[in-house]
Design an enzyme around this catalytic site. Structure first.
Site: not given
Ligand code: IDC
Length: 487
Positions: A256, A169
């Site tokens: 995710e 991320e």
């Protein structure tokens, strides 16, 4: 006597054994069934070119604590494959600066290598994730990242299982000037070793910047872009962005997600989860659920007081775990984990005489409910229009109509019957020229001729009748004369 008993015993064992092997033959792991994955348009497709949805769990941080890492083991992966229906596992390897415990680099890589080996043995796809958290700009640890991916690419480049996720991320980093170049460099290094595995590219703003990637994508094959969501936090705006971006052609994967809040807390937001799943299932977008542990937080899939590392009962799952389990059961295959290759019970390799024989019928040992809605038939690898066949239950019976079969060329043909639970059956059949029919016609003509030749029998009868008639006439005349002469 003893010998005979022993022999009998061996024969029985052999019999049971061969049936057992046959039963196993029917079932294959996700990777055996789907093989090498690639990216076509917006989809990840399997070795047969069919869109394939990755469904799996994400580990907690590997290297962060060795305790949570224990949840990735051979038993747990086999269990989640067979009991839950996952086909993928994601290994989140926290990047430097995020390590709370101090496993040495080598120990950590050894752990991940073992985990990949478990996944390969279980026949699962495995995502090796460079889990960027802090700092948000992956360029800070680019050299380590390259080192890391080279290590695994060298070890696993020949396995269809492996998928690389090069930045979890990224945040506070600009896509166009920094993140894209990081991605290109890492991809380039991986491609020197592994030229075809799927690579997941992290997008900016905590893997939310798929729209930026769409405007300025990376050149290259088998790349998908990551998008993350937590259903209780990310709602309509995020869903709209996903649909718009995918509709415009960017391949996306949810490497995710969670159905709780982004801080791993709160309750499952069932409504929002449902809205997300409608989109993911519609486009067959893959998703990995965060995370497989019993940590005392809502994101965990296993209840905190359960210490088992595999074989969990339904009641041992958290609300999040139960949601995931229940959702996996909504897919048509009750036992999704394993893809079935069905057997043709009747009709394999049959012959059809053109313009003579009737429908070509195959009986397959698959439950008809898997064909009824969404099953497909391919003849010689071409999708067959449903006007050309009928189907019915018992197990599954497929009738290729005579009118259609008669249009096929003389020779061998293949049939593939696809079921909507990813199962399939293959067979072949051949269309034969009606030579046999011609032969038969010749025979009929011959028979007719023969009949003509033997017909004189009938004439013989007439002659016989005439002779008898004449004889009786003669006798009557003679008798009459005798009577007259006597008078
Ligand atoms: C969370 C874990 C939590 C851990 C924290 C910091 O659930 O136990 O203490 O990280 O390491 C992400 C991240 C993922 C987060 C997760 C939930 O990728 O590492 O895990 N999350 O907060 N992005 C959005 C949410």
């Amino acid at each position: 006597m003893k010998r005979i008993k022993y022999l009998l015993f061996i024969i029985i064992l052999f019999f049971i054994g061969s049936n057992f092997v046959h039963a196993l033959d029917n079932k294959v792991t996700p990777v055996e069934a789907h093989g090498n994955l690639s990216v076509e348009g917006i989809s990840i497709v399997d070795k047969n070119g069919n869109p394939f949805q990755l469904r799996g769990v994400s580990s907690h941080g590997i290297g962060l604590t060795s305790y949570y890492h224990k949840y990735i083991n051979q038993d747990s992966l086999n269990f989640m494959r067979d009991n839950w229906g996952i086909n993928t596992v994601r290994l989140a390897r926290y990047t430097p600066n995020n390590d709370a415990d101090y496993l040495s680099y080598l120990n950590r890589e050894e752990l991940i290598k073992n985990d990949i080996d478990y996944a390969i043995k279980a026949g699962l796809y495995v995502i090796v994730d460079w889990h960027v958290l802090k700092p948000g700009d992956p360029n800070e640890h680019k050299d380590e990242a390259i080192e890391f991916f080279k290590y695994y690419a060298n070890l696993y480049k020949d396995y269809p299982n492996i998928i690389y996720e090069i930045a979890n991320e990224p945040h506070d980093v600009d896509w166009n000037n920094k993140l894209k170049t990081y991605s290109e460099e890492v991809i380039n290094e991986i491609r020197k070793i592994d030229d075809d595995a799927i690579i997941i590219v992290g997008t900016s703003g905590y893997s939310h910047g798929i729209d930026e990637a769409l405007e300025n994508p990376i050149e290259g094959d088998n790349l998908v872009y990551s998008y993350h969501f937590y259903a209780a936090t990310n709602k309509d705006k995020y869903r709209e962005r996903l649909v718009n971006t995918v509709e415009k052609g960017l391949p996306v994967i949810i490497s995710e997600c969670g159905m709780i809040k982004a801080d791993a807390k709160g309750n499952v937001d069932f409504d929002s989860a449902n809205e997300w799943m409608k989109i993911l299932d519609k486009y067959k977008i893959g998703y990995m659920v965060w995370q497989l542990t019993n940590k005392d937080e809502a994101a965990s899939l296993i209840k905190n007081d359960v210490t088992k590392l595999s074989d969990w009962e339904y009641d041992e799952l958290t609300e999040h775990g139960k949601w995931f389990f229940d959702h996996l059961k909504t897919y048509p295959n009750d036992n999704m984990l394993i893809t079935n290759i069905y057997n043709i019970i009747e009709g394999e390799n049959q012959e059809h005489i053109k313009d003579k024989d009737s429908d070509v019928i195959f009986k397959i040992d698959a439950n008809y409910k898997f064909f009824k809605n969404g099953g497909k038939i391919y003849i010689d690898n071409n999708l067959l229009n449903s006007d050309n066949y009928t189907s019915e239950s018992g197990s599954t019976i497929i009738k290729l109509k005579k009118e259609y079969i008669d249009t096929l060329d003389v020779g061998n043909h293949t049939i593939k019957v696809l079921f909507n639970n990813d199962g399939y059956a293959n067979s072949s059949f051949s269309v034969i020229k009606s030579e046999i029919k011609e032969e038969e016609q010749i025979k009929t003509i011959e028979n007719n001729n023969n009949e003509e030749i033997t017909n004189p029998t009938t004439n013989d009868n007439i002659v016989m009748h005439l002779i008898l008639f004449n004889l009786s006439l003669l006798i009557m005349i003679l008798l009459k004369r005798k009577i007259n002469s006597n008078i």
